[in-house]
Design an enzyme around this catalytic site. Structure first.
Site, short mmCIF file in Angstrom:
data_model
loop_
_atom_site.label_atom_id
_atom_site.label_comp_id
_atom_site.label_asym_id
_atom_site.label_seq_id
_atom_site.Cartn_x
_atom_site.Cartn_y
_atom_site.Cartn_z
CE LYS A 144 -6.15 -1.82 5.47
NZ LYS A 144 -5.33 -0.93 4.63
CD GLU A 180 -3.00 0.95 2.29
OE1 GLU A 180 -3.31 -0.15 2.76
OE2 GLU A 180 -3.45 2.02 2.73
CG HIS A 202 -4.50 6.99 0.17
ND1 HIS A 202 -3.95 6.11 1.09
CD2 HIS A 202 -5.15 6.23 -0.73
CE1 HIS A 202 -4.27 4.89 0.75
NE2 HIS A 202 -5.00 4.94 -0.35
CG ASP A 218 1.99 -16.44 11.77
OD1 ASP A 218 1.18 -15.76 11.11
OD2 ASP A 218 1.75 -17.59 12.16
C1 MEV Z 1 -5.80 2.88 5.07
O1 MEV Z 1 -5.10 1.74 4.68
C2 MEV Z 1 -5.79 3.02 6.58
C3 MEV Z 1 -6.66 4.15 7.13
O2 MEV Z 1 -7.99 4.03 6.63
C4 MEV Z 1 -6.62 4.03 8.63
C5 MEV Z 1 -7.59 4.92 9.35
O3 MEV Z 1 -8.63 5.31 8.79
O4 MEV Z 1 -7.32 5.19 10.53
C6 MEV Z 1 -6.14 5.48 6.68
#
Ligand code: MEV
Length: 439
Positions: A279, A84, A392, A295
């Site tokens: 995430k 990513e 992003h 792992d």
């Molecule tokens: C993207 O991979 C992760 C985010 O969505 C995490 C978040 O929203 O805190 C930017």
């Protein structure tokens, strides 16, 4: 396509040919692609082939680093393996931000690993408990000691063993609950070997001690638990609120701190947000875990269970604003190793650990947690100020240009153009079409 028998017995080229002939209808391009990712050194390729089964080729991921990670007074270059585009950049940004504000801090809270022998027995619970108590020393001395002697020399071993009566949950269900210290090893094979030995021996003890149906204890399974809430690490950053001041925030430090803390609280009360919040944390954690040959499935599974420990899934970080101070912390389980497994076999995992100065498992726990915290800080900082898309999409621009097979010249022009303009798949496509029409 008909099922094939004995596929695993074919050699690698035969496997590829099978795939080309039966799945790709004889299209040799598939073979060309697979072969093009083989390592040019056959000995190195053999190592990769042997990590798994039915291997045809290698699947490349970018291997990058975050420099300037200031943790507990030491500066690290942290290796990350992730596809990513914005993750490494985000971690680097957060590291630079905290470099000037005292750096990251981390502390290991515990290193206890867990394993269970799951059993079914039809008799009276007190009788099984009595047998277990009577035989525990024999079990430890005769069965466990020979298996744990080497681990004990390194300061680890089996640290606790108990029989747990679970008959209120499932008829006849018991567990032998075991706790382990595995030092610098993740310890999965060690733990599973010890558990299986304990299970077999206890079954035998039951057979000798009881008559009739009670002599038959069924071992359902013996396996480590990936839920290791007491193998845990805390990482945090803190500074006076006024030190959070940064023109890029577009607001004063107090407002920024409060908005940031609110975003953290939202991840505690809303599971949809908590999932994305966590995430983001695992974007950082998994990348270091992969780079160091650990792992990531085990570490993620454990973290998500831990995030639900209060009965509802919640964000894993906390933010405190008290007495003019801002503190942001991550408290997370982390069972990993710096010896054994891929850590020495995978040349890039080995290099990653060399890059980190050959850390102990405890030190690596702190480095990994710090990367998760940095990632979450960067995400929340963007989300609560400029929004996430600007940074992003800037990182994603190269991927979009690649999809349109942009030339080097087009890439340079597009980079300059999109410094100011909003990036989207559509806007990049329109820009390239326009550029190509002019030429
Ligand atoms: C993207 O991979 C992760 C985010 O969505 C995490 C978040 O929203 O805190 C930017």
């Amino acid at each position: 396509m008909k099922p094939i028998k004995g596929f695993s017995k074919l050699n690698k080229e035969e496997k590829i040919d099978f795939l080309v002939n039966h799945v790709f209808k004889g299209d040799k391009n598939a073979k060309k692609t697979l072969l093009s990712f083989w390592h040019n050194n056959p000995d190195s390729q053999k190592i990769f082939d042997e990590f798994s089964e039915n291997t045809l080729s290698n699947y490349y991921f970018p291997y990058g680093i975050v420099p300037n990670v200031h943790l507990n007074g030491k500066i690290y270059c942290v290796p990350m393996v992730i596809e990513e585009s914005s993750v490494v950049a985000a971690a680097a940004k957060a590291s630079n931000f905290w470099l000037k504000r005292g750096g990251f801090h981390a502390e290991v809270q515990g290193t206890t690993k867990v394993g269970q022998v799951h059993m079914i027995w039809p008799g009276n619970p007190e009788d099984l408990q009595k047998l277990f108590n009577d035989k525990k020393v024999e079990l430890l001395n005769q069965m466990v000691a020979p298996l744990t002697v080497n681990m004990e020399k390194r300061g680890g071993g089996l640290t606790n063993i108990e029989l747990r009566d679970k008959t209120d949950l499932e008829p006849g269900y018991y567990q032998i609950w075991c706790e382990f210290e595995t030092c610098d090893a993740m310890g999965a094979n060690f733990i599973n070997t010890v558990l299986e030995a304990i299970g077999h021996s206890f079954k035998e003890m039951v057979r000798k001690a009881f008559n009739g149906p009670d002599s038959d204890l069924q071992i359902v399974m013996a396996i480590l638990s990936n839920f290791t809430p007491n193998c845990r690490v805390k990482a945090w950053v803190e500074c006076p609120i006024e030190d959070l001041n940064d023109p890029a925030h577009g607001m004063g430090p107090q407002e920024f701190a409060e908005k940031f803390a609110r975003a953290v609280r939202i991840a505690k009360i809303d599971i949809s947000r908590a999932t994305t919040h966590n995430k983001g944390i695992y974007n950082g954690i998994d990348a270091v875990i992969l780079a160091t040959g650990n792992d990531f499935r085990a570490i993620e599974a454990c973290g998500h269970t831990y995030a639900s420990r209060h009965g509802r899934y919640q964000g894993l970080t906390d933010c405190f604003i008290e007495n003019g101070m801002f503190r942001f912390e991550l408290d997370i389980p982390m069972s990993l190793g710096t010896v054994g497994g891929l850590t020495t076999l995978h040349p890039l995992a080995k290099l990653a650990l060399d890059m980190l100065g050959r850390p102990s498992a405890r030190e690596l726990m702190m480095i990994v947690a710090t990367t998760g915290l940095a990632q979450n800080f960067a995400a929340l900082r963007s989300l609560t100020t400029s929004g996430i898309q600007r940074g992003h999409m800037k990182m994603h621009l190269m991927n979009i240009l690649n999809q349109f097979s942009a030339t080097e010249e087009e890439r340079i022009k597009a980079k300059a153009y999109f410094e100011k303009d909003m990036i989207s798949f559509q806007s990049v496509r329109d820009y390239l079409t326009q550029l190509r029409d002019v030429q």
